[in-house]
Structure formats: C-alpha cells, structure tokens
Design a protein around this motif. Structure first.
Motif, PDB file in Angstrom:
ATOM      1  N   LYS A 279       0.827  -1.223   0.000  1.00 20.81           N
ATOM      2  CA  LYS A 279       0.000   0.000   0.000  1.00 20.81           C
ATOM      3  C   LYS A 279       0.859   1.271   0.000  1.00 20.81           C
ATOM      4  CE  LYS A 279      -3.982  -1.815   2.510  1.00 20.81           C
ATOM      5  NZ  LYS A 279      -4.819  -1.597   3.698  1.00 20.81           N
TER       6      LYS A 279
ATOM      7  N   LYS B 126      -8.854   5.129   0.723  1.00 15.16           N
ATOM      8  CA  LYS B 126      -8.286   3.982   1.448  1.00 15.16           C
ATOM      9  C   LYS B 126      -8.398   2.656   0.680  1.00 15.16           C
ATOM     10  CE  LYS B 126      -9.179   5.998   6.046  1.00 15.16           C
ATOM     11  NZ  LYS B 126      -9.399   7.355   5.496  1.00 15.16           N
TER      12      LYS B 126
ATOM     13  N   ASP C 207      -7.279  -0.971  -0.981  1.00 10.10           N
ATOM     14  CA  ASP C 207      -6.552  -2.099  -0.407  1.00 10.10           C
ATOM     15  C   ASP C 207      -5.295  -2.431  -1.226  1.00 10.10           C
ATOM     16  OD1 ASP C 207      -6.377  -3.855   1.661  1.00 10.10           O
ATOM     17  OD2 ASP C 207      -7.384  -5.488   0.574  1.00 10.10           O
ATOM     18  N   CYS C 208      -4.722  -1.423  -1.851  1.00 10.52           N
ATOM     19  CA  CYS C 208      -3.543  -1.654  -2.680  1.00 10.52           C
ATOM     20  C   CYS C 208      -2.733  -0.375  -2.769  1.00 10.52           C
ATOM     21  CB  CYS C 208      -3.959  -2.101  -4.085  1.00 10.52           C
ATOM     22  SG  CYS C 208      -4.938  -0.848  -4.945  1.00 10.52           S
ATOM     23  N   GLY C 209      -1.576  -0.477  -3.409  1.00 10.10           N
ATOM     24  CA  GLY C 209      -0.777   0.708  -3.723  1.00 10.10           C
ATOM     25  C   GLY C 209      -0.747   0.892  -5.235  1.00 10.10           C
TER      26      GLY C 209
END
Lengths: 308, 308
Positions: A41, A74, A76-78
């Motif tokens: 993230k 927000k 759930d990953c980058g």
C-alpha cells in the motif's frame, strides 16, 4: 483491472478573456502514464521518460494528487507509476495539470470509478497546488472533462461545460524556455483598474454568449484580455510579432496560454491554424529559440484510456 | 405622423454580476412622453407633470439627446415635448435613461424611423452623460431594446441581446431618497483586487450561460457582485435587511439596482416576487422612509408607442 495506460492532454487556459476561469484541451500533445496496482500500500514512481520530473512521490504532482485520493478512498492496494512526460514543465500548456489529471483518472478507473468528474477535478487540483502555489482548476478541469470548460468557483468547486463551436481550431507555439507558474503569477498586480475589470467582465460574458450562438465573429471580438497579457507578455520572446502574424492571418484571437511562455491562437477551420503555424514557425526558426508548435481541434475529449 | 405618445420603461441595471454591463426593463413603471412636430426648428419642453425635471432644453436629458439627434439628422421641423415624469430622478431605476430613450424613440418614429436600434441607443446615451458624467448604456439599451441586454462595449458601441428565461420576475423597492448617480460613482474605488475581478468575470460568465441553458438555479448562484455592492449599500436604508428577506424567501438573488437606492430581487415565478414585496413593504412601512415597490416580468418590451 490491474493496470491502465492513459493519455492526458495538454491544455490552454486563461484563453485571453478568461483568466483563471477558462480552459480547453489540445488533442495533439499530452502526457502518457501507465498506472499499476501493487500489493504494497504505497505509491512508487518506477519510471519517468521524456522531460524530467521528480521521482520523489511528495514532489511529483501525479503522486501528490494520488496521495490525497488514497488518503480518502483507502484502497486495499498501492500504485506504481510509469510516466511518459511529453509536455515540458513550465510551458504554459498545463504540464502539471496533465500529469495530475492522468494519475487521478487512472486510479479512479483502477478502483472501479468511485469518483464523479467534479471529485476527480478536486483531487487533481491538489497536484496543481504544488506547482503554482495557488489552487486553480482551469487546466485540470478541461483535461479531465474535455471541451471548453469554465471554472465558476473554486470554493465550493463548481465547473461548467460550455458549448464548443464545431469549427474551432487552435494553434499553439511553445517556446522552449521555462517560465515558472509561481513567478509568472508574482509579476501580476494585486489590484487592477475597476474599468479594466468591467471590460474583462463584458468580454467574457460576450465570449460565453458567442459559444451558445456559435457566432465566430463575436467570439473573435471577445478574445481580448485587459488584465494579464500586458504584464506576462514581457516574459515571452517575440509575443507581439506572433500575435501580429496570427491576427493578420485570420485568427479570431491570440494571447498567452496559461502563465506562458506558450502562445495560442484560435481560428475558424484548420486551414488558418495551419497557415499561422507555418508563418510563426518561420519567424521562430530565425529567432534562435528552440520551440514546438501544435495545431488542434478544440477537443471534446479529455483524459482517456489508451489500453487496459 | 405629427405627434406620438410613448411609454419608456424604468430599468434595472448592473443586476449584481453585471456592473456597467447588464440591464433589463421593468414593465410596470416608466415615463410617458408626447412629442409633437413643430414648424419652428427648435426644441421646446412645453409641459412637465409628475416629478420635477428641468424645462431648460440644455439641462433636460430628453432634449439633450434630442439635440444631438437633430444636429445629425437635420429634420425640417422642431419638436415639442410634453413629459409625464413617473420615475423619480436619482432612484436607481434608470430615470434619466427612460426619458432619454423616450425622446429618441419618439423623434425617430416621427421622422419615419431613419435610425437603427443601435443608433438610437447611441443618441440616448448622450442624454445619460448629463446625469451620470460617465457615458454608459446599461439603462438606455434595455429601455430601447427590451429584455436582458448586455453592453459589450461602449466604444465602439456594441450591444448584445441575451435570452430571457420565461419565468423570470423581478421585485424592486425604491426608497424615496435621492442618490445622485455621480456621487454613487464617486464612492467606488478606482482599483479592485485582481481576485475579485476574476470572481466577477466567472460569475458573469456563468450568468450568461444560465440564461442560455434556462438554468434558474445556476442563475441564482450567479447573481453575486464582488466589486460594487459593498461600497454602495451604505447609501441604502435597510439594504442588508431587504436582501435577507429576499434570499430567505426564495429570491434567486438580490442586489442594488443601478447606482441605488433602489434594490431589486429576481425570482422564478411571480408568486415569490409578490411574497417578497409584501414582506419588504412591511419592513419599510415601519422604517419611516417613503417608498414604492414594483413587481414585473423581465419584459421583452422596451419603449413603445401608446398612441399616434
């Protein structure tokens, strides 16, 4: 969808009568960006080609805007950014706006499009602040929405899409000298004559009216600026000569793009834009400055997906 | 045709976002004038009823405008003016503009309509100068042309007729105190903040856009002024209270009419205008000031012939 490749157009803003208020995309040049979801993230700029921009995610407008987005959304990953920087920074054709719009658009798509257009504009603006100090939307709004776009207000953010006359074309010359947006803003007066303000108001009003009535002549008579051009043109090599050539060869109007040094002219039909391109290029070839020129329809297309 | 009786409407100008640029006629009040050809090539004001205005032809706006016309048109006759002055001078609803427009319109008719609309406006403006020092057209242009009218420029004179949304109504209160246009202009600053000018530009642009799209909500969000109201409202008894009542009771916007002391509010539909009329009249009844109020459609009709 784990990866997206997008094209984000350069933009002409201010457009003579619409300082800080008006802008449109140019079809023929823009930044390209591949954005990829990552498990970690975080935000990473893994690669930049073309013109040099910071790899530091807190200094690059793309990731500054992206950071604000993910703080809010927000996910759930980058995200990993691979940026092909085609627009020279400080050129006055929305270089930072293009990059900020690209990353916001790409991330929104990768997350299943949770944001509305206006929300995307508001995040892209966060990137813009980094390069110009003042918050403004007259590059990112047209880059994201396409067409002639008007910023009614910044706070609350309100954007209007104006009608775009079908035969409206644009010539742009980008002299390859850098003018920092922040400096170009500094040289502007804090106060202007009430009389000049009134002239600008009526001129912009008649511009909007000309779009709705598709009256190209009126549009031409409305492409004047009474507040900014006289101050900023000093930063632009051969500005008066470019404007002279444009107006003497059928341009509807000619003024500074963004905070300069790029200069644009609007024409009815592509032929006149091409003719002005030839003549202004000839002038510049003998000037010793490096430069690029562009001819484009006033495009209804903003940022777009190139491939998934 | 040797004689004509005309009605020339009062007008609201500035209209919040359009200082020196915008105006419209009010249907329910205006000056009346009987103009008669005379054998003697001179101008005479034989009678004035209603509010007092000068009988001296070099001091009355009607004959100042008429004099300019006959200098140019060289008719083979003179004119006698019988003026029913219904609009109180210095009221901010285009009192002098109404009279100047009436005489120009009447003489033009009596001479077989040699002048175009824009030429009539330019002569009527000559009368306006006498009362306000600065040349302006935002009262005479709507008085002569009807509807929502925009003054694009004074020199050269260019006037645009904007579309008028069908349900647009107007409430006006005229507190019976005189505010000289010249004084009301004096208290304005010569310079304004660039930021305020930009706000005014975008607000007027969005107003014009709202007319074309018949978007009453946007129209309401565009009826703001960032340049003038704060200075001139000091001359108007209970301005903030009137505005508060108007906005709390569904007005699209509320601001100063012309150079004051009249105040106008725009509404969608006549019911809200009537409601605001009742409430503001109640407020004023207890204030001790004499006043008149008007409720009117934004009329497409300008000066008109009552009888020949």
């Amino acid at each position: 969808m784990n990866q997206i490749k997008v094209f984000s157009p350069a933009t002409v803003s201010n457009v003579a009568c619409g300082f800080d208020v008006l802008g449109f995309p140019i079809d023929s040049i823009g930044d390209e960006m591949i954005v990829r979801k990552t498990k970690k993230k975080s935000l990473v700029i893994s690669n930049v080609t073309g013109y040099s921009v910071p790899l530091d995610i807190d200094k690059n407008v793309s990731t500054i805007a992206a950071k604000k987005m993910i703080e809010q959304l927000k996910p759930d990953c980058g995200f990993d950014f691979n940026i092909k920087k085609n627009i020279i920074p400080g050129s006055g054709i929305g270089s930072s706006g293009s990059s900020a719009s690209a990353s916001v658009y790409a991330i929104n798509k990768l997350l299943g499009s949770p944001l509305s257009e206006i929300e995307m504009v508001s995040y892209a603006m966060k990137g813009e602040v980094a390069s110009s100090i003042t918050e403004h939307a007259d590059n990112v709004a047209p880059a994201l929405m396409g067409g002639l776009v008007m910023v009614k207000s910044i706070s609350p953010l309100e954007i209007l899409k104006l009608p775009t006359p079908k035969d409206l074309y644009c010539f742009v010359i980008n002299p390859k000298i850098e003018v920092k947006t922040s400096y170009s803003r500094e040289i502007l007066p804090k106060e202007v004559k009430l009389k000049s303000a009134t002239k600008q108001v009526s001129t912009f009003g008649s511009f909007v009216h000309s779009l709705h009535t598709e009256d190209y002549e009126l549009l031409g008579r409305s492409l004047n600026d009474y507040l900014i051009e006289k101050h900023r043109k000093k930063l632009i090599p051969l500005f008066d000569e470019i404007k002279g050539i444009a107006l003497n060869n059928g341009a509807l109007g000619c003024s500074i793009s963004g905070s300069g040094p790029s200069v644009f002219a609007l024409t009815k039909g592509i032929e006149k834009a091409n003719e002005i391109n030839l003549l202004v290029s000839d002038l510049y070839k003998t000037s010793g400055y490096d430069f690029s020129t562009y001819v484009s329809k006033i495009s209804e297309n903003g940022v777009r997906t190139l491939s998934i």
